[in-house]
Design an enzyme around this catalytic site. Structure first.
Site, mmCIF file in Angstrom:
data_model
loop_
_atom_site.group_PDB
_atom_site.id
_atom_site.type_symbol
_atom_site.label_atom_id
_atom_site.label_comp_id
_atom_site.label_asym_id
_atom_site.label_seq_id
_atom_site.Cartn_x
_atom_site.Cartn_y
_atom_site.Cartn_z
ATOM 1 N N SER A 142 -51.430 2.169 -80.477
ATOM 2 C CA SER A 142 -52.200 1.641 -81.606
ATOM 3 C C SER A 142 -52.841 2.805 -82.342
ATOM 4 O O SER A 142 -52.933 3.921 -81.824
ATOM 5 C CB SER A 142 -53.288 0.692 -81.096
ATOM 6 O OG SER A 142 -54.205 0.340 -82.113
ATOM 7 N N TYR A 155 -59.921 -2.094 -75.427
ATOM 8 C CA TYR A 155 -58.665 -1.960 -76.169
ATOM 9 C C TYR A 155 -58.329 -0.486 -76.342
ATOM 10 O O TYR A 155 -57.181 -0.071 -76.141
ATOM 11 C CB TYR A 155 -58.806 -2.647 -77.518
ATOM 12 C CG TYR A 155 -57.520 -2.755 -78.304
ATOM 13 C CD1 TYR A 155 -56.577 -3.730 -77.995
ATOM 14 C CD2 TYR A 155 -57.258 -1.905 -79.378
ATOM 15 C CE1 TYR A 155 -55.401 -3.846 -78.718
ATOM 16 C CE2 TYR A 155 -56.084 -2.010 -80.099
ATOM 17 C CZ TYR A 155 -55.169 -2.982 -79.770
ATOM 18 O OH TYR A 155 -54.003 -3.087 -80.489
#
Length: 281
Positions: A142, A155
């Site tokens: 990401s 995350y």
């Protein structure tokens, strides 16, 4: 891998978003597909969209956090297709919480899917990719695998881990002259349902947004790149054997910012978070 014609690609998280668009784009290029997702309804919808293409497509309900299930799926893909050339470890989830207040159950949940799911997928498919003589592992990290943001520490941890795992695996494949390559994918804000499906802890209420739904909506506003555009960028990077692919202008901007301000960028992020909080509360 300059062409996907007559190759076989396995994709996790194929029931929506980037996974679905990767499947469609690969089918257009003559690639046979083995699709998986924990969402059977979404997976069925993806399958229906692929009927127009003359490629073999199989599907399996799969929870990537279950190691034995991932290994069983890898073996099944080879039995059903005769080989496998690509594994897209694309499945992922999101969690909004402070690190101080996060429940261990939630932290383990996101790591089991986002990180261990990638590890299981890579290791389960690696022997089959070697046997194909032309293999590629594509792991979705990401933009948050490049820099940290408050309320997304879990995350961040999962995606930084995917990045480190993928970069090391690529180096090891090169050292052993393996017929397998590895690409780490770093999407920015992609128009998928990941934000709306995210778990949001009540410890964020009043910190960065009024409540969990407001936090989801704020993240949605940052999604500027279509899933189809992201899929095409990723496949171009695979054909070019890129080590890392930045997906979207926001990913490219933040990558540059972190390179220029490797520590000071945190002050800017914190200031931006404060401004967002004032607008939301």
């Amino acid at each position: 891998m300059k062409s996907f014609q007559d190759k076989v690609a396995a994709i996790t998280g194929a029931g929506s978003g980037m996974g679905r668009e990767l499947a469609i784009e690969l089918a257009k290029q003559g690639c046979h597909l083995a699709l998986s997702d924990v969402n059977e309804q979404g997976l069925a919808q993806t399958m229906s969209l692929l009927k127009a293409y003359p490629v073999r497509v199989t599907s399996t309900r799969l929870d990537v956090s279950q190691r034995e299930a991932v290994y069983a799926w890898a073996d099944a893909v080879v039995r059903e297709h005769g080989k496998v050339n690509l594994i897209f470890n694309n499945a992922g989830v999101a969690l909004g919480s402070t690190l101080e207040g996060v429940a261990y159950e939630d932290f383990e949940w996101i790591m089991n899917i986002n990180f261990w799911g990638v590890v299981y997928g890579s290791k389960a498919f690696l022997p089959h990719l070697r046997a194909s003589g032309d293999g590629h592992i594509i792991n979705t990290s990401s933009i948050f695998g490049l820099f940290a943001v408050p309320a997304n520490g879990c995350y961040n941890a999962s995606k930084f881990a995917v990045r480190g795992f993928s970069e090391c695996l690529r180096q090891e494949m090169e050292l052993t002259a393996a017929p397998v390559s590895v690409t780490s994918v770093h999407p920015g804000g992609i128009k998928t349902n990941i934000a709306q499906a995210a778990r949001m802890s009540s410890n964020l209420d009043g910190l960065l947004a009024k409540d969990g739904q407001s936090a989801r909506d704020n993240f949605d506003k940052l999604f500027i790149t279509s899933a189809n555009r992201a899929a095409r960028i990723i496949l171009k990077a695979v054909r070019g054997n890129k080590r890392r692919v930045l997906v979207g202008p926001d990913a490219k901007f933040m990558d540059l910012l972190v390179r220029l301000l490797p520590s000071a960028y945190q002050r800017l992020v914190t200031a931006g978070a404060r401004m967002q909080a004032r607008r939301s509360l």
